[in-house]
Write an enzyme that holds these catalytic residues in place. Structure first.
Site, mmCIF file in Angstrom:
data_model
loop_
_atom_site.group_PDB
_atom_site.id
_atom_site.type_symbol
_atom_site.label_atom_id
_atom_site.label_comp_id
_atom_site.label_asym_id
_atom_site.label_seq_id
_atom_site.Cartn_x
_atom_site.Cartn_y
_atom_site.Cartn_z
ATOM 1 N N THR A 26 0.842 -1.184 0.000
ATOM 2 C CA THR A 26 0.000 0.000 0.000
ATOM 3 C C THR A 26 0.885 1.245 0.000
ATOM 4 O OG1 THR A 26 -1.921 1.036 1.055
ATOM 5 C CG2 THR A 26 -0.276 0.065 2.526
ATOM 6 N N LYS A 64 3.836 1.678 -3.673
ATOM 7 C CA LYS A 64 3.348 0.970 -4.858
ATOM 8 C C LYS A 64 4.226 1.177 -6.091
ATOM 9 C CE LYS A 64 -1.518 0.797 -3.487
ATOM 10 N NZ LYS A 64 -2.915 1.031 -3.911
ATOM 11 N N ASN A 106 0.814 -3.481 -6.350
ATOM 12 C CA ASN A 106 0.205 -3.557 -5.016
ATOM 13 C C ASN A 106 0.247 -4.984 -4.461
ATOM 14 O OD1 ASN A 106 -2.006 -4.811 -6.456
ATOM 15 N ND2 ASN A 106 -3.339 -4.210 -4.759
ATOM 16 N N ASP A 112 -5.493 -3.875 -7.670
ATOM 17 C CA ASP A 112 -6.355 -2.718 -7.414
ATOM 18 C C ASP A 112 -7.363 -2.526 -8.538
ATOM 19 O OD1 ASP A 112 -5.381 -1.922 -4.944
ATOM 20 O OD2 ASP A 112 -3.913 -0.535 -5.780
ATOM 21 N N GLY A 138 -7.598 12.878 -7.871
ATOM 22 C CA GLY A 138 -6.243 12.513 -7.494
ATOM 23 C C GLY A 138 -5.435 12.097 -8.709
ATOM 24 N N ARG A 149 -5.432 18.736 -7.215
ATOM 25 C CA ARG A 149 -5.121 20.029 -6.609
ATOM 26 C C ARG A 149 -4.040 20.754 -7.394
ATOM 27 N NH1 ARG A 149 -4.678 17.347 -0.731
ATOM 28 N NH2 ARG A 149 -4.065 15.638 -2.120
ATOM 29 N N ARG A 157 1.338 17.865 -10.973
ATOM 30 C CA ARG A 157 1.750 16.634 -10.291
ATOM 31 C C ARG A 157 0.855 15.463 -10.718
ATOM 32 N NH1 ARG A 157 2.466 17.867 -4.007
ATOM 33 N NH2 ARG A 157 3.410 15.778 -4.149
ATOM 34 N N GLY A 203 -14.540 2.600 0.294
ATOM 35 C CA GLY A 203 -13.225 2.107 -0.079
ATOM 36 C C GLY A 203 -12.954 0.724 0.458
#
Length: 286
Positions: A63, A67, A88, A107, A130, A155, A159, A245
């Site tokens: 995790t 990863k 993962n 995942d 994200g 955000r 990135r 999740g």
């Protein structure tokens, strides 16, 4: 000899993986111990050297934040993990009188199964919150569900190297946006997958609530502690389906159990039921 497996990450004390795996192994009647090991990216190479020198390992769950780093620590990378550059899962295979470590990614299957069981349709208009490794898996999952284009909300659009590289490898077009003005895009989506840390989506959730509009799609919020998240609460209030999740964690763990035990059809509904019970997760009918 009793076998062993573990989940690696930092921090790791909150992980539900030990409960999920141990319940599955008990139901299957196999002797595999499973623990949580707190390890940083800097200490990962030393840990993997230690693991290679010990007998009895059959698997590692991986995790955050490991990863991507795990790619450099395994002998072979297979399947979608190679495409995404995100591992993962590490399994151990007998090879040339010893064993080799194989990196894979469960995942994607975890996300796909969780969304399908929640009613996500084909060719969804998908949004991912994200831009890291889990976001890359989310883009792959939406591709598997039929999406040709995925909107990614971050955000800092600068990135997004991991998710951009994954989308290029998968042949998926990305529409990358920042958080400003993203609430209406979110509310109109067929499927939203939030890969943001706990509470990181609270501001966006407040913006969605302020729209006072319906949210009829399916939301998967990867962060499961605390639960429900503000985003999940707002989404449910708007009439949409919410997938915790923990459900994604369950279905990716099911694939890991198959890899670690070498069992296929035996990892069936009865095993999934006890895994759900172990973490207090209601099983969806399907």
């Amino acid at each position: 000899m009793s076998l062993r497996a573990a989940v690696l990450g930092h921090p790791i004390s909150h992980s539900k993986s030990p409960a999920l795996h141990l319940a599955a192994y008990a139901k299957l009647g196999v002797e595999i111990g499973y623990t949580a090991i707190d390890v940083t990216e800097e200490l990962l190479p030393a840990l993997m050297r230690q693991v290679r020198g010990q007998a009895g390992w059959c698997g590692l769950s991986v995790t955050m934040p490991l990863k991507t780093a795990m790619l450099r620590q395994v002998d072979q990378v297979r399947g979608v993990a190679q495409t995404l550059g995100v591992v993962n899962t590490v399994s151990f295979e007998v090879h040339a009188g010893g064993f080799r470590t194989v990196g894979s990614n469960t995942d994607v299957a975890g996300i796909v199964n969780a969304l399908r069981y929640a009613g996500a349709g084909a060719t969804p208009a998908g949004v991912v919150l994200g831009g890291g490794g889990t976001a890359a898996a989310a883009v792959a999952a939406l591709r598997d569900l039929g999406a040709a284009t995925v909107t990614v909300i971050v955000r800092d659009p600068a990135r997004t190297a991991e998710v951009r590289a994954a989308a290029d490898s998968l042949g998926v077009a990305l529409d990358i946006r920042d958080m400003a003005g993203a609430a209406s895009v979110l509310a109109a989506a067929d499927v939203v997958i939030s890969t943001l840390p706990p509470r990181a989506a609270d501001g966006l959730a407040a913006q969605v609530a302020a729209l006072k509009t319906a949210t009829p799609g399916v939301l998967l919020d990867v962060a499961y502690d605390p639960w429900p998240s503000l985003l999940a609460s707002v989404w449910e209030t708007g009439g949409g389906a919410v997938v915790p999740g923990l459900e994604m964690l369950l279905y990716q763990a099911v694939e890991q159990v198959r890899l670690f035990t070498g069992r296929g059809a035996d990892v069936n509904g009865a095993v999934i039921d006890v895994m759900c019970d172990a973490v207090g997760l209601a099983r969806r009918a399907f």
